[in-house]
Motif scaffolding. Structure first.
Motif, PDB file in Angstrom:
ATOM      1  N   ILE A  95      -7.393  15.085 -39.949  1.00 11.50           N
ATOM      2  CA  ILE A  95      -8.304  15.949 -40.715  1.00 11.50           C
ATOM      3  C   ILE A  95      -7.546  16.623 -41.859  1.00 11.50           C
ATOM      4  N   ARG A  96      -6.339  17.091 -41.569  1.00 15.64           N
ATOM      5  CA  ARG A  96      -5.528  17.745 -42.605  1.00 15.64           C
ATOM      6  C   ARG A  96      -5.184  16.765 -43.725  1.00 15.64           C
ATOM      7  N   VAL A  97      -4.783  15.546 -43.372  1.00 14.58           N
ATOM      8  CA  VAL A  97      -4.434  14.531 -44.370  1.00 14.58           C
ATOM      9  C   VAL A  97      -5.658  14.152 -45.194  1.00 14.58           C
ATOM     10  N   TYR A  98      -6.762  13.848 -44.537  1.00 17.37           N
ATOM     11  CA  TYR A  98      -7.965  13.402 -45.245  1.00 17.37           C
ATOM     12  C   TYR A  98      -8.516  14.506 -46.144  1.00 17.37           C
ATOM     13  N   SER A  99      -8.524  15.729 -45.650  1.00 16.24           N
ATOM     14  CA  SER A  99      -9.000  16.860 -46.463  1.00 16.24           C
ATOM     15  C   SER A  99      -8.134  17.034 -47.702  1.00 16.24           C
ATOM     16  N   TRP A 100      -6.822  16.969 -47.510  1.00 22.39           N
ATOM     17  CA  TRP A 100      -5.909  17.133 -48.641  1.00 22.39           C
ATOM     18  C   TRP A 100      -6.130  16.026 -49.673  1.00 22.39           C
ATOM     19  N   LEU A 101      -6.248  14.807 -49.196  1.00 20.24           N
ATOM     20  CA  LEU A 101      -6.426  13.664 -50.091  1.00 20.24           C
ATOM     21  C   LEU A 101      -7.708  13.799 -50.914  1.00 20.24           C
ATOM     22  N   VAL A 102      -8.791  14.152 -50.255  1.00 19.85           N
ATOM     23  CA  VAL A 102     -10.085  14.302 -50.936  1.00 19.85           C
ATOM     24  C   VAL A 102     -10.017  15.391 -52.006  1.00 19.85           C
ATOM     25  N   LYS A 103      -9.342  16.476 -51.707  1.00 16.67           N
ATOM     26  CA  LYS A 103      -9.282  17.610 -52.642  1.00 16.67           C
ATOM     27  C   LYS A 103      -8.289  17.409 -53.777  1.00 16.67           C
ATOM     28  N   ASN A 104      -7.253  16.616 -53.547  1.00 16.06           N
ATOM     29  CA  ASN A 104      -6.140  16.595 -54.495  1.00 16.06           C
ATOM     30  C   ASN A 104      -5.918  15.307 -55.277  1.00 16.06           C
ATOM     31  N   VAL A 105      -6.484  14.208 -54.841  1.00 11.03           N
ATOM     32  CA  VAL A 105      -6.260  12.941 -55.550  1.00 11.03           C
ATOM     33  C   VAL A 105      -7.614  12.457 -56.062  1.00 11.03           C
ATOM     34  N   LYS A 106      -7.812  12.609 -57.343  1.00 12.39           N
ATOM     35  CA  LYS A 106      -9.118  12.369 -57.960  1.00 12.39           C
ATOM     36  C   LYS A 106      -9.291  10.919 -58.411  1.00 12.39           C
ATOM     37  N   ARG A 107     -10.514  10.598 -58.771  1.00  8.79           N
ATOM     38  CA  ARG A 107     -10.857   9.260 -59.281  1.00  8.79           C
ATOM     39  C   ARG A 107      -9.891   8.853 -60.385  1.00  8.79           C
ATOM     40  N   GLY A 108      -9.464   7.604 -60.337  1.00  6.35           N
ATOM     41  CA  GLY A 108      -8.583   7.085 -61.369  1.00  6.35           C
ATOM     42  C   GLY A 108      -7.118   7.437 -61.180  1.00  6.35           C
ATOM     43  N   GLU A 109      -6.808   8.207 -60.144  1.00  3.96           N
ATOM     44  CA  GLU A 109      -5.425   8.591 -59.860  1.00  3.96           C
ATOM     45  C   GLU A 109      -4.931   7.859 -58.619  1.00  3.96           C
ATOM     46  N   VAL A 110      -3.628   7.690 -58.543  1.00  6.49           N
ATOM     47  CA  VAL A 110      -3.004   7.196 -57.319  1.00  6.49           C
ATOM     48  C   VAL A 110      -1.842   8.117 -56.978  1.00  6.49           C
ATOM     49  N   MET A 131      -3.740   6.634 -42.954  1.00  6.13           N
ATOM     50  CA  MET A 131      -4.539   5.807 -43.870  1.00  6.13           C
ATOM     51  C   MET A 131      -5.077   4.577 -43.136  1.00  6.13           C
ATOM     52  N   LYS A 132      -4.245   3.984 -42.302  1.00  5.08           N
ATOM     53  CA  LYS A 132      -4.657   2.792 -41.550  1.00  5.08           C
ATOM     54  C   LYS A 132      -5.820   3.105 -40.602  1.00  5.08           C
ATOM     55  N   ARG A 133      -5.816   4.306 -40.051  1.00  4.06           N
ATOM     56  CA  ARG A 133      -6.854   4.696 -39.084  1.00  4.06           C
ATOM     57  C   ARG A 133      -8.073   5.349 -39.732  1.00  4.06           C
ATOM     58  N   ASN A 134      -8.106   5.443 -41.041  1.00  2.00           N
ATOM     59  CA  ASN A 134      -9.194   6.123 -41.744  1.00  2.00           C
ATOM     60  C   ASN A 134     -10.546   5.461 -41.449  1.00  2.00           C
ATOM     61  N   PRO A 135     -11.436   6.163 -40.746  1.00  2.00           N
ATOM     62  CA  PRO A 135     -12.750   5.570 -40.467  1.00  2.00           C
ATOM     63  C   PRO A 135     -13.756   5.769 -41.604  1.00  2.00           C
ATOM     64  N   TYR A 136     -13.323   6.393 -42.685  1.00  2.00           N
ATOM     65  CA  TYR A 136     -14.231   6.738 -43.783  1.00  2.00           C
ATOM     66  C   TYR A 136     -13.750   6.220 -45.141  1.00  2.00           C
ATOM     67  N   PRO A 137     -13.425   4.925 -45.256  1.00  2.00           N
ATOM     68  CA  PRO A 137     -12.943   4.450 -46.554  1.00  2.00           C
ATOM     69  C   PRO A 137     -13.962   4.734 -47.658  1.00  2.00           C
ATOM     70  N   ILE A 138     -13.489   4.841 -48.832  1.00  2.00           N
ATOM     71  CA  ILE A 138     -14.198   5.187 -50.063  1.00  2.00           C
ATOM     72  C   ILE A 138     -14.392   6.699 -50.127  1.00  2.00           C
ATOM     73  N   VAL A 139     -15.030   7.303 -49.119  1.00  2.00           N
ATOM     74  CA  VAL A 139     -15.217   8.761 -49.137  1.00  2.00           C
ATOM     75  C   VAL A 139     -13.863   9.450 -48.985  1.00  2.00           C
ATOM     76  N   VAL A 140     -13.084   9.039 -47.999  1.00  2.00           N
ATOM     77  CA  VAL A 140     -11.689   9.472 -47.892  1.00  2.00           C
ATOM     78  C   VAL A 140     -10.897   8.366 -48.583  1.00  2.00           C
ATOM     79  N   PRO A 141     -10.442   8.623 -49.800  1.00  2.00           N
ATOM     80  CA  PRO A 141      -9.944   7.551 -50.669  1.00  2.00           C
ATOM     81  C   PRO A 141      -8.536   7.055 -50.335  1.00  2.00           C
ATOM     82  N   CYS A 142      -8.405   6.411 -49.189  1.00  2.00           N
ATOM     83  CA  CYS A 142      -7.106   5.862 -48.796  1.00  2.00           C
ATOM     84  C   CYS A 142      -6.634   4.804 -49.792  1.00  2.00           C
ATOM     85  N   HIS A 143      -7.563   4.224 -50.538  1.00  2.00           N
ATOM     86  CA  HIS A 143      -7.186   3.221 -51.543  1.00  2.00           C
ATOM     87  C   HIS A 143      -6.374   3.833 -52.686  1.00  2.00           C
ATOM     88  N   ARG A 144      -6.387   5.144 -52.804  1.00  2.00           N
ATOM     89  CA  ARG A 144      -5.616   5.815 -53.859  1.00  2.00           C
ATOM     90  C   ARG A 144      -4.174   6.090 -53.440  1.00  2.00           C
TER      91      ARG A 144
END
Length: 172
Positions: A95-110, A131-144
């Motif tokens: 939850i901490r990782v996914y929340s941080w990622l959503v808030k801090n790494v925006k569209r077009g950034e990696v 990232m491997k266990r992310n059940p919410y790809p796209i919304v939680v942008p592990c691709h970034r």
């Protein structure tokens, strides 16, 4: 419940399936049709079951596939999409990782696994696992999240990651 919908983007079909109850319990998508989607769905269901998430897989129309698509296209933010997630079965660390990622790494950034790890005072390996266990790809942008030397490292389908990043406006 399970809702699947097909969309067109950049000349390609993307199928998005969402498992949901009170909120989104998991997301899978495919750029390669139903066969790959079914494999991803099976993997997600197995993971959610192991985590004690109660699932109903009765197919029913919902707003959720379109919501995920709207996150992908930028019509709504990842943060808005994140509010729709149930977060059931996740560890506090995830939850901490996914929340941080959503808030801090925006569209077009990696960002690299190492930089995320530094920000969260953990290891790059731990970030990779989340990232491997992310059940919410796209919304939680592990691709970034990318490898320092090889952006496609640790990615089962590098072309998917590249496609999502290109949709968001990232250029290498």
């Amino acid at each position: 419940m399970l809702s699947c919908e097909s969309f067109k983007i950049k000349g390609r079909e993307i199928i998005i399936c969402v498992i949901w109850e009170e909120g989104i319990q998991g997301i899978v998508y495919s750029l390669d049709g139903r066969e790959f989607l079914e494999k991803q769905l099976s993997r997600l269901i197995s993971m959610l079951n192991k985590r004690g998430v109660s699932l109903s897989l009765k197919e029913r129309h919902s707003k959720y596939p379109e919501l995920v698509f709207n996150v992908l296209t930028g019509k709504i933010s990842n943060e808005e999409g994140f509010e729709e997630l149930s977060l059931e079965g996740l560890t506090d660390f995830e939850i901490r990782v996914y929340s941080w990622l959503v808030k801090n790494v925006k569209r077009g950034e990696v960002i690299t696994y190492g930089k995320v790890a530094k920000e969260l005072k953990t290891s790059a390996l731990a970030i990779g696992g989340a990232m491997k266990r992310n059940p919410y790809p796209i919304v939680v942008p592990c691709h970034r999240v990318v490898g320092k030397k090889d952006p496609w490292l640790y990615t089962p389908k590098p072309e998917y990651k590249k496609f999502l990043l290109e949709v968001e406006g990232w250029t290498s």
